[in-house]
Design an enzyme around this catalytic site. Structure first.
Site, short mmCIF file in Angstrom:
data_model
loop_
_atom_site.label_atom_id
_atom_site.label_comp_id
_atom_site.label_asym_id
_atom_site.label_seq_id
_atom_site.Cartn_x
_atom_site.Cartn_y
_atom_site.Cartn_z
N ASP B 170 0.78 -1.18 -0.18
CA ASP B 170 0.08 0.00 -0.06
C ASP B 170 0.91 1.35 -0.07
O ASP B 170 0.59 2.35 0.85
CB ASP B 170 -1.01 -0.06 1.12
CG ASP B 170 -1.71 -1.12 1.33
OD1 ASP B 170 -1.14 -2.66 1.56
OD2 ASP B 170 -3.08 -1.12 0.92
N TYR B 201 -1.90 4.10 -6.53
CA TYR B 201 -3.13 4.69 -6.08
C TYR B 201 -3.69 5.64 -7.26
O TYR B 201 -4.14 6.86 -6.92
CB TYR B 201 -2.95 5.40 -4.59
CG TYR B 201 -2.91 4.29 -3.35
CD1 TYR B 201 -1.73 3.81 -3.37
CD2 TYR B 201 -4.06 4.36 -2.96
CE1 TYR B 201 -1.86 2.53 -2.33
CE2 TYR B 201 -4.12 3.31 -1.85
CZ TYR B 201 -2.97 2.62 -1.78
OH TYR B 201 -2.87 1.42 -0.75
N ASN B 235 -6.47 -4.09 -4.32
CA ASN B 235 -7.66 -3.37 -4.99
C ASN B 235 -7.47 -2.36 -5.97
O ASN B 235 -8.25 -2.05 -6.78
CB ASN B 235 -8.81 -3.21 -3.95
CG ASN B 235 -8.24 -2.42 -2.84
OD1 ASN B 235 -7.19 -2.73 -2.14
ND2 ASN B 235 -8.85 -1.17 -2.61
N HIS B 320 -3.41 -9.66 -0.94
CA HIS B 320 -3.63 -8.25 -0.45
C HIS B 320 -4.56 -8.11 0.70
O HIS B 320 -4.15 -7.38 1.66
CB HIS B 320 -4.08 -7.40 -1.77
CG HIS B 320 -4.21 -6.04 -1.35
ND1 HIS B 320 -3.20 -5.07 -1.10
CD2 HIS B 320 -5.26 -5.03 -1.44
CE1 HIS B 320 -3.40 -3.74 -0.79
NE2 HIS B 320 -4.71 -3.87 -0.97
N HIS B 330 -11.54 -2.33 6.75
CA HIS B 330 -11.36 -3.46 6.13
C HIS B 330 -11.50 -4.83 6.94
O HIS B 330 -10.98 -6.11 6.44
CB HIS B 330 -9.94 -3.53 5.48
CG HIS B 330 -9.79 -2.45 4.47
ND1 HIS B 330 -10.67 -2.14 3.42
CD2 HIS B 330 -8.85 -1.63 4.49
CE1 HIS B 330 -10.13 -0.86 3.18
NE2 HIS B 330 -9.05 -0.45 3.48
N HIS B 357 -3.34 -4.10 2.34
CA HIS B 357 -4.72 -3.42 2.51
C HIS B 357 -5.07 -2.75 3.69
O HIS B 357 -5.59 -1.70 3.49
CB HIS B 357 -5.75 -4.82 2.37
CG HIS B 357 -6.98 -4.26 1.81
ND1 HIS B 357 -7.36 -3.41 0.90
CD2 HIS B 357 -8.41 -4.93 2.26
CE1 HIS B 357 -8.47 -3.34 0.84
NE2 HIS B 357 -9.24 -4.13 1.52
N VAL B 358 -4.77 -3.03 5.00
CA VAL B 358 -5.02 -2.26 5.93
C VAL B 358 -3.96 -1.36 6.21
O VAL B 358 -2.92 -1.77 6.25
CB VAL B 358 -5.35 -3.18 7.34
CG1 VAL B 358 -5.70 -2.41 8.41
CG2 VAL B 358 -6.45 -4.05 7.00
N HIS B 359 -4.18 -0.06 6.35
CA HIS B 359 -3.07 0.70 6.48
C HIS B 359 -2.50 0.82 7.91
O HIS B 359 -2.64 2.11 8.59
CB HIS B 359 -3.57 2.32 6.05
CG HIS B 359 -4.00 2.03 4.31
ND1 HIS B 359 -4.48 3.17 3.75
CD2 HIS B 359 -3.77 1.08 3.56
CE1 HIS B 359 -4.73 2.75 2.64
NE2 HIS B 359 -4.33 1.45 2.43
#
Lengths: 491, 491
Positions: B170, B201, B235, B320, B330, B357-359
């Site tokens: 990410d 992004y 994603n 991911h 998420h 995925h999870v920041h």
């Protein structure tokens, strides 16, 4: 008839008639593991000779129709011809009551190759702006190959528009398949078919013999040329064979069975929706991506918000792999979709979730037997009767342990009708004891019929092939979740 | 530096140094919800001017490499040029120790269009039959645009081949992203990057501004041109925008980031495997179909059986969306994949499952603190210390209620490293109380490093951007599940 039949259902039916008077036509055999199981020997595919091409030069064959738009004023007419020419692409159609006004439409033509097979010319003609609830005649071919068919458009979507759907799945092209289709066609009630996936089973043959798609098209023409079949893709539509360099999933299915996906804002023919009479019907793909952020997920999220229960009171979702199944065959294969979509189905009060895949029949909800006291002495014992309710299983958060299906009046009824009769045989290995989400299950080939009466009530029957069509081996009323959210077991 | 820092970790570190002598380098901060959270204000994207094109006519830019075959003797070198000509497609390469023997390879060239954007010429040159564990120089461009880079091939796969991977996810292209990449590059240990998805992004910008893919390529070149980055699709790689008629998922990603999927028998670049040094690395796609019968499912089922732990003792899976995550952001988005694949991961004794995925950062297993008695008075209280074990959650059968993660020594360690620093900011809303599957979690930007020492031991560290690179905010030993299946908490 198989020799291992259990007499219990017959005794029960007699006892029910004798002693059980109920207001809702609910019989004893509505909630059980039926003892009425068939031989599990797979039925053989009918030979190619059983499906001769129609006579005449370049005769159109494999004719089938499906809905062609969102609301039912469109139809997609599909057929195959050996050759391509101007005549082959034309469909002429007219209202049955007005044969002097003939209209014409032209098909788009496709072919595909698969290993050593090249398809015929596959025609799809979409006709728009038909009148609702009207019989049309249509004609294909030229000269000595002219063939004539007919269909009746559905009534305009509305809250109190009666409409009857047949439900079939996992059909194949065996002698058992023939029996299923014959039984369905003998029942004159069905106005359209909700087909829950697995069509030809071509992929079960060496090199995924694509000729099986042609014979299946001929086999089903007797029904599918005359009423819309609403298509769902099953695992046998994937048809991928890396060993012969066939990597494109759904190749034959997508070429042969067009659906009106764009009219519902979908970007793939594998998921789409239509409104037909009193029903909003959503078709999903068990074998495409459906996690958050994917096209199918985004589409379904938006689609469920669009449903207008004032216009179409009945909300029906179709997919191939069942979310609830108590057969050891394909057990929990729908779990991946269930954990994502079940909360939405409950939130939006979906009435029915239809699936196939498991080669047996199963229903999740069983109404109360009003004659319990009388019946308990007799048939209830014979049938291991247990009342079951609508359930959901959506509270789970990994650590709370809340993962058991619980009573939920907003939940859909789950129906598995994967017993069309294909070459793989029956799935008769049920999980014991019968789980709380299973009301009736039986490993027999058959089909189901859903008679939507009005915006609150629908009468549902399931028919096993061994019975005469008039016999409903399973039957019950369903109450609309939006307009009449009563507990089926309380009325 | 944010003003809301909690001093607890610093106190703890001091106390640990003073009073906690352990054989395994395990410090107090190994198991907790860290108090060390950052401002959640999203960092801004760096301006385009921060990423100038390299000088010279038709200069190659956005250079990056990844492994080019199954075993590590291949490399894919990728770059972009504004124009297409014979010079632009050539890569010259030689062994650093033998500059007189220069080899050449030619790229395959691709372009793609996306709404109003047309890409430059995207080159991918796959070079085979390199020597293991050897430094190579490679050169792109012509005349005044020549650019030179280097890489070192991995050692031949084997059971006791030390190798160190960086782990990032990410990333994006903000000032925080720059800090993360800078921190990773400052740590000279990393020999290749395991990237767990979400690259540029670009899709967060109007019309999915594809120029962001170009700037991201320039941004990451400083590392990715010199060591292999092993790619996973997230994603944000879907990049679908129906509103501007962009329906093809992963369009930019698939054009720009080639991977050697065919060498592992995969039919899609979205799932594949490589062997690199002591590790067999499997990359999965959270956003493609993965239910039974689909290509990804079939491939993974076969792939796991092929893993030879005698050759590659460490089995690492990347995707991911995490299968275990205790952040409200998420939450449970990986559930759909977990219910299918977790049983296989346990059965095949996967060592590590990496996700993004999870920041934030999260780790599932925490070793025992050998100084509990001493420490309990001081830092244990400060840190809400809790020992956690390897867990699995694979017993569920819908009705048995067995859906709580339980101790399982065959289970992988789950690591979420989605804290690369992208424009969306940090995910600092954790579920309380901290679930049993969560050992350490912290909402800070950073990266991780996995030092595989031999076939039984790997040392793992996570580095937050606010610390000097030498500081490991989290660290622990992992024991190989196949060769040393000991409970980390027992040693």
């Amino acid at each position: 008839m198989a020799s291992n039949n259990n007499l219990a259902p017959y005794i029960c039916i007699i006892l029910s008639i004798l002693i059980c008077i109920t207001p809702n036509n609910i019989f004893c055999h509505a909630a059980k593991t039926s003892g009425y199981t068939r031989s599990t020997n797979a039925s053989a595919d009918m030979p190619a000779e059983a499906f001769p091409a129609p006579p005449g030069f370049n005769a159109p064959e494999q004719v089938h129709i499906t809905q062609g738009d969102c609301g039912g004023r469109g139809v997609i007419i599909s057929w195959v011809t050996p050759y391509k020419n101007d005549y082959a692409s034309i469909v002429r159609y007219w209202k049955a009551c007005d044969p002097k006004h003939v209209f014409k439409a032209r098909s788009r033509v496709y072919t595909y190759s698969y290993y050593n097979y090249t398809s015929g010319f596959i025609h799809h003609a979409t006709i728009h702006k038909l009148e609702h609830d009207t019989k049309y005649i249509y004609e294909l071919g030229h000269g000595d190959s002219i063939r004539q068919f007919s269909f009746t458009t559905p009534p305009k979507p509305g809250p109190n528009v009666p409409y009857t759907f047949g439900i079939m799945g996992d059909l194949g092209q065996t002698y058992a398949s023939n029996s299923t289709l014959g039984h369905y066609m003998a029942n004159k009630k069905g106005q359209a078919v909700l087909f829950v996936g697995d069509l030809s089973y071509a992929d079960n043959w060496p090199l995924h013999d694509q000729r099986k798609w042609d014979t299946w098209g001929r086999f089903t023409e007797n029904s599918a040329a005359y009423q819309a079949w609403i298509w769902t893709a099953g695992n046998h539509e994937l048809d991928v064979a890396p060993e012969i360099n066939e990597y494109v999933p759904f190749k034959a299915y997508k070429h042969r069975y067009h659906v009106p996906y764009k009219s519902s804002g979908s970007t793939s023919p594998l998921w789409y929706s239509i409104k037909r009479g009193p029903a909003h019907i959503i078709v999903l793909s068990s074998y495409s991506a459906f996690t958050k952020y994917t096209a199918q997920y985004n589409w379904l999220e938006a689609e469920l918000k669009k449903v207008n229960r004032h216009e179409t009171p009945w909300l029906i979702v179709m997919m191939h792999a069942p979310l609830y199944n108590s057969d050891n065959y394909h057990y929990m294969e729908g779990e991946s979709m269930r954990v994502i979509f079940e909360p939405w189905f409950v939130q939006h009060k979906v009435d029915l979730v239809l699936a196939g895949h498991v080669h047996a029949y199963e229903r999740s909800v069983s109404p109360r037997l009003n004659y319990t006291i009388v019946c308990s002495i007799s048939c209830a014992k014979l049938l291991s009767y247990r009342q079951t309710e609508r359930i959901s299983n959506i509270q789970y958060n990994i650590t709370n342990g809340q993962c058991t299906p619980i009573k939920d009046q907003n939940a859909p009824v789950y129906l598995t009708v994967g017993d069309g009769g294909n070459i793989e045989g029956l799935a008769n290995n049920f999980i014991e004891p019968q789980p709380s989400y299973s009301a009736y299950r039986e490993a027999s080939f058959g089909h189901a019929v859903l008679e939507i009466k009005n915006q609150t009530h629908a009468f549902y029957t399931w028919h096993r092939n061994q019975d005469h069509e008039a016999v409903a081996a399973d039957s019950t009323w369903f109450y609309n979740r939006f307009w009449f959210p009563k507990d089926e077991s309380s009325l």
